[in-house]
Design an enzyme around this catalytic site. Structure first.
Site, PDB file in Angstrom:
ATOM      1  N   HIS C 155      21.607  32.941  34.570  1.00  0.00           N
ATOM      2  CA  HIS C 155      22.688  32.576  33.969  1.00  0.00           C
ATOM      3  C   HIS C 155      23.693  33.362  33.948  1.00  0.00           C
ATOM      4  O   HIS C 155      24.632  33.303  32.861  1.00  0.00           O
ATOM      5  CB  HIS C 155      22.170  31.924  32.547  1.00  0.00           C
ATOM      6  N   SER C 277      48.674  43.229  47.339  1.00  0.00           N
ATOM      7  CA  SER C 277      49.597  42.201  46.845  1.00  0.00           C
ATOM      8  C   SER C 277      51.158  42.451  47.234  1.00  0.00           C
ATOM      9  O   SER C 277      51.496  43.491  47.404  1.00  0.00           O
ATOM     10  CB  SER C 277      49.509  42.116  45.267  1.00  0.00           C
ATOM     11  N   LYS C 283      47.017  46.197  43.417  1.00  0.00           N
ATOM     12  CA  LYS C 283      46.019  45.636  43.744  1.00  0.00           C
ATOM     13  C   LYS C 283      45.207  45.644  44.809  1.00  0.00           C
ATOM     14  O   LYS C 283      45.687  46.076  46.198  1.00  0.00           O
ATOM     15  CB  LYS C 283      46.649  43.937  43.946  1.00  0.00           C
ATOM     16  N   GLU C 290      36.497  35.755  49.329  1.00  0.00           N
ATOM     17  CA  GLU C 290      36.961  34.254  48.678  1.00  0.00           C
ATOM     18  C   GLU C 290      37.158  33.465  49.798  1.00  0.00           C
ATOM     19  O   GLU C 290      36.871  32.142  49.544  1.00  0.00           O
ATOM     20  CB  GLU C 290      38.380  34.869  48.072  1.00  0.00           C
TER      21      GLU C 290
END
Lengths: 457, 457, 457, 457
Positions: C155, C277, C283, C290
């Site tokens: 979980h 970025s 970043k 992803e």
């Protein structure tokens, strides 16, 4: 009061409990849960965690529960959140505090994965039997309808004549692939998660998972405890199997629906497999076939559901996995009805041979006309073009190929001779397709034999 | 014995009946079916087909049935294949042979489409209310948590600080789009099929479908009888609505699950919305959030199911359409639980402001550093590169941006002056984003106002 | 001018041609098409349909075309509607009218099925190699990261400590199942359709399909000609394989994305596998992970596509089947990039052991506390409750379990003795999980050995 | 060298770059990207960030790039990772370092969302036009084929006669719903993300997003910057629109495919919309219709893809969102071909009225027989049963209802009188269905009028 919330400040929100509780669907794993618990108790005993007498009392209690379940006397309580909790609660009622020893070294995570796989193995066996029944129905039709020549379609336009038996067998082979895939699902399901605990492995090193596996009918324990509690590949494989089988059934159903139309008229369904209309007194509708076609959508949706649920789950066990069971149960239930219904429908339908015969379009022999020219040395590409012109010529004269006089043939191409007319014979056309897998009666006989052999396996 | 098989040679195969019967799920349309029948009886009367007294007796019978249904006294019979049959059967028991007049000029095809749309309109209203509840919970959080500054993430890497209220509102707007789409579903459902017969239109020209529509709360009759009986767009739209809402909820749930981890620690769920472990005594798990995440897969699967069922259906009404209801009912039931559970969970969760504050990475201000240089006339692209080097320099010294001495700034670029240090302030950073829609407190206040306004609508 | 429209009254509508032509995607089967044609020519010769010299000229022409294709010199023409037409057209240019003999006794229906299966067999081999590469990267990590103890999550809450090596291996086994399924896809693809004609079998009985199968690397000819031209099970199986593999990769990617966050900080990706970025200078984003996560959606969509296309197709060959190839090609291309990218990313990432160590929550040992009591004879269910109270007591005192003094333990339950403190040791906790599949170092060593063995197979 | 990696230790892994780069598909947003940039430059100027002269030079540079794009002279470079990078790179080449000022205060996150929505608005307009074209083709057919009576089918069994015009209009209304939904997609797309920065809002408070919105043709700015960069509802809505339209087209295609079979023979496609066979000289196949049917599967798969990608994404912008564009572009391209092809096919097909007339089964009038009895006061349920027996009686005598002598009617039920025979008339049967939406010629005329009116809107 749950197993785990003695120390909670508040009880679970009521609606949340409704979302959370899996008992409405996982109660179906009751038998498997008890069987798994009996084996687990036995493993705890061998591992020195339960005394001989304790084991006996636990097994006796579980056996009583098994009886209650099988006889429909088991009563669930509102507080039971899942089947594991329900069985442990009941065991406590039957044998007292000793019941609290059963959950030693295991987790609901490995327990439910074990129950589900046990159920899957049994279900695969049952569905294989139903699938075999349908394959046998197709074989029986192939035998019964021997000799009927059907228009073979591509693009749902008449293409070449085929034996109806050949057409039935085409569907047999698709189902045979399904059957082989189902065996693989069963085999892949037979890996034991029990003994993996919540994710890290049972805390008791003396637990013998190989013996547990053997006792419960698994082929081996899963070799990694994290993987064991989160692997749902077997469920996804099952749903893919179901979806592809559903697609195969939808294709057969679609064809049969069309064959029952007034316009085709090739088959008539038995009244037991049709419905009427509440409004239109003359109707006989092939409802079961339509529902079977629709079920493919249901099954594809179940597969999408499970794959999407599994996407991106990051940890060993996430509660999302609880949603694996409803789609699997519903898919299994669907097929447990659909397969025998379709078998029964096939066993009882009536072939309208005369009507089928009348529907044959002689221009389906055009390929044979081209092949005739090939045998006279004309390259196929040119022969194809010549045959097309013959078909056109006949159509423009309002004649079928069989009716076209020889001089018309020869007007299109001088290579046509008297023997071309003898070509225009359905049996001859079929007989030419005698290579392995073709629709010639001899080839189909061999195919039928092969089909019988693989099914007997 | 069915409505339609007086003249059948055999009764329906038993398993086929199980496949065929829709009562297990369409009994849920009972109230709607009776309401539709009352309106239909009235239309038959106005059309001169039923006498005044006949109408009265039929309406009385149906009203009695409505009572039975609402009080849970209605008993279904094994022979009832669907809800229409069940109601007509019962009406016959209540008022005798006159019941046989009710089905005049209508078909189950237009009847079920009407029942389903009636149900859909009511369900949309109920779900809109539940959705509003969730939107209000988000608004309440945005107000309650005012002032908390959250790391804003892109690629789940800290990006720029945002107001937590702004983040809650982001989810509000997604749900607002869902709410607008739900209104469209309701509106599109409000077209009346009744009076279309099986497909060709009712056989009684004097039936007034406009009055029927008004009486039942529809905006107008469907203008084509064939379309009326086979259109399931409203069901597909509903399932798409549900699937996209499910996706939105899964995104919120995912973020909250991560925020409850020990590693983030941003929020703590109320005990009423957590579960524990049967094995691990220390666990508190965000099960409801995981289930909500999983339900997106369930809802996407339902949408796939219906679209795939509808694919390629050739005629006005095919029995495949019967499979439209289970996915819709299940989607509605799922959301009827999920929406209030999530509302409750939001209403009761605890924000760990201190922990959130500690987690903020000062390098999130790097964009503001670049913007500082932009204001000094340096093109942004170059400023971006300079700021990146400042971040790297600080990192290599083990310092945060706030701790980096001015000479280090100036060593990277001479344009940095004393005032750059005052830039390194979270409030300042937020305040800069005051354009409409930005995270500056003033802008968020306006946004909150706008949100309240649209929701009041 | 097409192969088949010499006798057409008009040419095909231009946009329809664009919809119809498959060359944009099936040109990728060019090599397979030529190989299949060479084998077919040889079969025609053995069957007495082509002369020795004709065969030689055809094979020479096809070999020349093969060279043109492999060297990128082959030019497609606007009139080429598909790869079969293009090759036959080119063969005509190279060897003249004799080319027209090649299509004797075959159809594009059996030809494309053959080409596609040939391509599939080769693609399975290539993807298996890429998949092995990823499995090796996981094995390498399991070896390299030996000894690192990771919080194991359920979980996504810390549950029990596990060896990081154990966690990497969990992903290995999921991929191993994928690899076994891929082998099955290859095996199921290796059935030869060629010789089935359009649907009824080739018109030339002397064609030897068994020799053809052997020559082209198939295990056997498909036993039914109708099935041969419409079976796309192998493509559906491939897409399911791809979708489930995609799901496995998404799960690994998700975990790694979270481990790279500032809040977890367990791993650092190599710069070669991150992006920055355009706006925010600080970043570093895990974009490849992803995208890998997103690709699971792409792959699931491809599977849905093919299954839905196949649903309800009534006849042997329908043009719908042409849409089978784009999803399969795109899925294969996706995985051919994703698998090596993920391997490279794994090979180069950095484990932040210190950070991982700091993150461990001692309350993960609560199960061991309960097990300690079990060994003292207390039933597990009661022990679980006691351990929960200990955890609560420590939390209320602001202490970790390790810091809780003995008298506090004993205040909760008198069975705790001095030795409970020695229990609070991570190595000890791991060592207890020594049953097969558990996370004890010895068990993981054995597992690693097993993994190496199955991969070597 | 990327926009963002001046400070990277290594360049991006080559295969990772292939996975990462979106240029292969997002180059299609080039025009929109430049338009957005021109508006953005203008906003920067009004906000005081760009000087008048700087604005002029930037706009001139962007205008030149627009020309290059429109004239096909724009050259992409291998280093261009996406369309934004490519345009900014080119702008630098054209106007020098000043180009570096353009990206001030914006991010690729808000930029790509803006580009995509601009593209969507234009695409909706184009597709609405194509959809109208198809609706007009249906209207034209309804007018041209006036008077033809078609068997109306339910369950693909003849049910009741309908006007062919009525049947064409049924499909018109489904498309009209699609058109209304498309308008909603366009409307929902017209919300401006620009000015939202990466997620927190632009760093320059003086940017006027309302003017920006107006200038670019949006109705308003998105009110929340986080939502603005991660909302892909408009793309999902578009794909749902496409999928449901695809389903509608598949249903029409399926019916037309069946109507072109030899067995139905209702319509003949123009040669321009058929293909032949490479093997079978006689074949004319409805390939475009089959491909249109298959495309529904393609479109459903795209929808599944996007919804699954979006599921569970936790933060404002995740790279997964990059995968939103391929499915949308492919769906739009598919429909941009399919819609005009189907229009052309409808405009050119030939109705075989004689054949249709011959196919009508007189037993379709059985409902009218029952209604006849209803008008004599017999309850419909009983009348239905009587009519069913009449149909059976006729069938057993081998007669059609029209041929059945009066005494046979009366033998079944004495209520039949001479006038029942005059009932057996198709026009009479149609005329009875004159209620709104029915198939009576008068009702269909009104419906046609209504259809023309809504389309003109």
């Amino acid at each position: 009061m749950k197993l785990w919330n003695a120390h909670w400040s508040t009880s679970m929100d009521e609606l949340t409990a409704r979302l959370n509780d899996s008992l409405p669907f996982d109660q179906r794993l009751a038998i498997q849960d008890v069987r798994g618990s009996i084996a687990w108790a036995s493993a705890l005993h061998k591992a020195g965690i339960l005394q001989e007498g304790e084991l006996a009392r636990i097994v006796a209690g579980l056996s009583q529960i098994l009886d209650e379940l099988e006889e429909g006397r088991f009563t669930f309580q509102p507080s039971d959140e899942d089947i594991h909790t329900a069985i442990e609660r009941r065991l406590g009622e039957v044998i007292g505090a000793l019941a609290g020893k059963l959950h030693t070294g295991r987790s609901r995570n490995d327990q439910v994965a074990t129950d589900f796989r046990l159920w899957m193995m049994e279900t695969c066996d049952q569905l294989e039997s139903a699938l075999c029944g349908l394959q046998k129905a197709l074989l029986a039709r192939a035998e019964t309808d021997w000799g009927v020549i059907l228009p073979g379609y591509t693009h749902f336009q008449q293409a070449q004549p085929v034996l109806l038996s050949h057409w039935w067998l085409a569907h047999f082979w698709a189902l045979e692939r399904d059957r082989q895939r189902l065996k693989a699902v069963r085999e892949h399901s037979a890996m034991l998660p029990l003994g993996s605990g919540a994710l890290a492995g049972t805390g008791f090193a003396t637990i013998d998972r190989f013996t547990l596996a053997e006792q419960l009918g698994f082929s081996a324990p899963v070799p990694n405890s994290i993987d064991a509690v989160c692997d749902r590949d077997f469920a996804a494989e099952f749903l893919f199997w179901a979806a592809l089988l559903g697609v195969h059934l939808s294709r057969l159903a679609e064809a049969l629906i069309l064959y029952t139309t007034r316009e085709f008229g090739f088959i008539t369904l038995d009244d037991a497999y049709t419905t009427g209309s509440s409004l239109m007194p003359q109707k006989k509708n092939p409802d079961p076939l339509e529902l079977i076609r629709a079920k493919s959508g249901v099954l594809i949706g179940k597969l999408t559901t499970l794959l999407t649920i599994l996407k991106g789950l990051p940890s060993a066990y996430d509660k999302d996995l609880q949603e694996d069971k409803p789609p699997v149960f519903e898919a299994a239930d669907t097929l447990a009805v659909v397969l025998p219904v379709l078998s029964g429908l096939l066993n009882t339908l009536k072939i309208n041979s005369e009507r089928i015969h009348q529907s044959l379009d002689w221009s389906m022999l055009a390929t044979d006309v081209a092949d005739y020219l090939v045998e006279k040395g004309i390259p196929f590409r040119q022969a194809h073009s010549v045959a097309a012109r013959v078909v056109q010529r006949a159509a423009s004269l309002g004649l079928s190929l069989r009716e076209l006089p020889l001089d018309e043939w020869r007007a299109v191409h001088p290579a046509f001779e008297q023997d071309v007319l003898s070509l225009l014979d359905l049996s001859h056309c079929l007989d030419r397709r005698a290579a392995f897998g073709g629709t010639a009666p001899g080839a189909v006989r061999k195919q039928l034999e092969l089909a019988r052999t693989v099914l007997a396996d």
